[in-house]
Design a protein around this motif. Sequence first.
Motif, short mmCIF file in Angstrom:
data_model
loop_
_atom_site.label_atom_id
_atom_site.label_comp_id
_atom_site.label_asym_id
_atom_site.label_seq_id
_atom_site.Cartn_x
_atom_site.Cartn_y
_atom_site.Cartn_z
N THR A 79 0.85 -1.19 0.00
CA THR A 79 0.00 0.00 0.00
C THR A 79 0.88 1.24 0.00
OG1 THR A 79 -1.73 -1.17 1.22
CG2 THR A 79 -1.83 1.23 1.23
N SER A 115 -4.07 6.95 -0.19
CA SER A 115 -3.39 5.66 -0.22
C SER A 115 -3.86 4.89 -1.46
CB SER A 115 -3.68 4.85 1.05
OG SER A 115 -5.05 4.52 1.10
N GLU A 117 -3.40 0.74 -3.15
CA GLU A 117 -2.83 -0.60 -3.05
C GLU A 117 -2.38 -1.09 -4.43
OE1 GLU A 117 -3.77 -4.32 -0.41
OE2 GLU A 117 -5.16 -4.26 -2.11
#
Length: 158
Positions: A79, A115, A117
């Motif tokens: 991440t 964020s 991933e």
Amino acid sequence: MKILVSLFAFAMTLTLASASLAEEAHGGGGHGGGHGGLTEKMNALFPQPKADPAKNEVPAKPELESPGYYQAIKADKTTLTWKAVTGADEYHVQVATDPNFKWLVANEYSVKNNSFEVTGLEAGKHYFWRVAAVKSHNWSTFRKSFFAMSMFETPAAK
């Protein structure tokens, strides 16, 4: 003979164009460039939009948090995180296997959170990632900040 006719036509065109331009430059009436104040009347009917200074502000460059520069990731996913940028409502995230970002692994234009991933990482490779803050309503000017860039590696299994 054709050359003479062409030169005569060219000279006539220059004469007419220069007379028309001179009349327009001096605000000549009649059929000249002033159009009897039509420009002013049309501008009064359709006023120009007011400038919004907020739309000219470029978002700040994001500050990357993790993974750290040259950090080893021993999984097939990670991440990516960065600090939120004030005024940005989305982020442009890119992940590539080369520092010029030619071989993209991910290219997401509208990440809403700070964020992202990344999955499908292969062992024994270096990955380069970068993030830019985006103000989606800034279509008339700069919408995106400069990219903040880092890299990480996925060491080969021993």
